[in-house]
Design a protein around this motif. Structure first.
Motif, PDB file in Angstrom:
ATOM      1  N   TRP A  61       0.865  -1.182   0.000  1.00 18.57           N
ATOM      2  CA  TRP A  61       0.000   0.000   0.000  1.00 18.57           C
ATOM      3  C   TRP A  61       0.896   1.225   0.000  1.00 18.57           C
ATOM      4  CZ3 TRP A  61      -3.700   1.293   4.638  1.00 18.57           C
ATOM      5  CH2 TRP A  61      -4.531   2.361   4.284  1.00 18.57           C
ATOM      6  N   LEU A  62       0.873   1.945  -1.105  1.00 19.71           N
ATOM      7  CA  LEU A  62       1.699   3.139  -1.266  1.00 19.71           C
ATOM      8  C   LEU A  62       1.002   4.367  -0.683  1.00 19.71           C
ATOM      9  CD1 LEU A  62       4.375   4.078  -2.509  1.00 19.71           C
ATOM     10  CD2 LEU A  62       3.164   4.414  -4.650  1.00 19.71           C
ATOM     11  N   ASP A 135       5.760  14.506  -8.351  1.00 14.07           N
ATOM     12  CA  ASP A 135       7.111  15.024  -8.091  1.00 14.07           C
ATOM     13  C   ASP A 135       7.613  14.759  -6.673  1.00 14.07           C
ATOM     14  OD1 ASP A 135       7.171  15.990 -10.652  1.00 14.07           O
ATOM     15  OD2 ASP A 135       6.852  18.087 -10.107  1.00 14.07           O
ATOM     16  N   TYR A 136       6.704  14.681  -5.711  1.00  8.05           N
ATOM     17  CA  TYR A 136       7.149  14.540  -4.334  1.00  8.05           C
ATOM     18  C   TYR A 136       6.570  13.299  -3.632  1.00  8.05           C
ATOM     19  CZ  TYR A 136       8.071  15.272   0.544  1.00  8.05           C
ATOM     20  OH  TYR A 136       8.480  15.076   1.832  1.00  8.05           O
ATOM     21  N   TYR A 137       5.247  13.206  -3.570  1.00  7.51           N
ATOM     22  CA  TYR A 137       4.586  12.175  -2.768  1.00  7.51           C
ATOM     23  C   TYR A 137       5.028  10.768  -3.153  1.00  7.51           C
ATOM     24  CZ  TYR A 137       0.778   9.615  -0.477  1.00  7.51           C
ATOM     25  OH  TYR A 137       0.052   8.755   0.296  1.00  7.51           O
ATOM     26  N   LYS A 141       7.670   8.317  -1.052  1.00  5.21           N
ATOM     27  CA  LYS A 141       7.128   7.094  -0.446  1.00  5.21           C
ATOM     28  C   LYS A 141       7.952   5.886  -0.868  1.00  5.21           C
ATOM     29  CE  LYS A 141       2.995   8.126   1.509  1.00  5.21           C
ATOM     30  NZ  LYS A 141       2.162   7.427   2.433  1.00  5.21           N
ATOM     31  N   ILE A 142       8.283   5.792  -2.139  1.00  4.75           N
ATOM     32  CA  ILE A 142       9.055   4.648  -2.638  1.00  4.75           C
ATOM     33  C   ILE A 142      10.491   4.712  -2.125  1.00  4.75           C
ATOM     34  CG2 ILE A 142       9.971   3.535  -4.715  1.00  4.75           C
ATOM     35  CD1 ILE A 142       7.306   4.411  -6.103  1.00  4.75           C
ATOM     36  N   ARG A 143      11.106   5.856  -2.222  1.00  5.56           N
ATOM     37  CA  ARG A 143      12.507   6.027  -1.820  1.00  5.56           C
ATOM     38  C   ARG A 143      12.696   5.790  -0.322  1.00  5.56           C
ATOM     39  NH1 ARG A 143      13.321  10.447  -4.325  1.00  5.56           N
ATOM     40  NH2 ARG A 143      12.404  11.776  -2.751  1.00  5.56           N
TER      41      ARG A 143
END
Length: 148
Positions: A61-62, A135-137, A141-143
């Motif tokens: 769940w991202l 660009d951000y969210y 989240k992944i990084r």
């Protein structure tokens, strides 16, 4: 569940099993979005006869999480009150045995949704800027491992 959904399941399983790609799920922060996520992860009761091939235990769940509304300071006008039907759906999901056993953090986010009594759509994250989500969210989240 129709044949196009079955095709999606099988395609995602192929990505996971053959290519070893991670699968993330981004859904609205509402009971319906979260229910879609749980169906992908744990399978559908309606399709229990084929549960092994129609579930993706690797899916993560991202977002959007109920806790994101405060974390990203979403404006009040982006938050929608939960309906009685929403609350009933959340209650049903909270009672599912796998929520505590397999994904306790999902359960705590669901409880937060119920406690706050508000939901929001993914588009609410664009309140900051039109490109905030891409660009951000999502990259952060992944990084940073901000998925569950």
């Amino acid at each position: 569940m129709n044949s196009s959904v079955t095709i999606i399941y099988r395609f995602l399983r192929l990505l996971v099993e053959k290519l070893r790609l991670p699968v993330y799920c981004l859904v609205d922060c509402d009971p319906y979005g979260i229910d879609i996520l749980t169906t992908f992860r744990f399978g559908s009761m309606q399709m229990a006869y084929d549960a092994k091939s129609l579930r993706l235990p690797q899916i993560r769940w991202l977002g959007a999480f109920p806790s994101d509304s405060e974390k990203y300071q979403l404006p009040q006008q982006c938050l929608l009150p939960l309906t009685a039907e929403d609350k009933q759906r959340v209650g049903g999901m909270l009672r599912r045995c796998y929520m505590e056993r397999e994904v306790p953090y999902w359960r705590s986010e669901l409880q937060l949704l119920l406690d706050r009594g508000v939901k929001f759509e993914i588009e609410a994250l664009s309140a900051h800027s039109l490109s905030f989500l891409s660009d951000y969210y999502l990259p952060s989240k992944i990084r940073n491992g901000g998925y569950i």
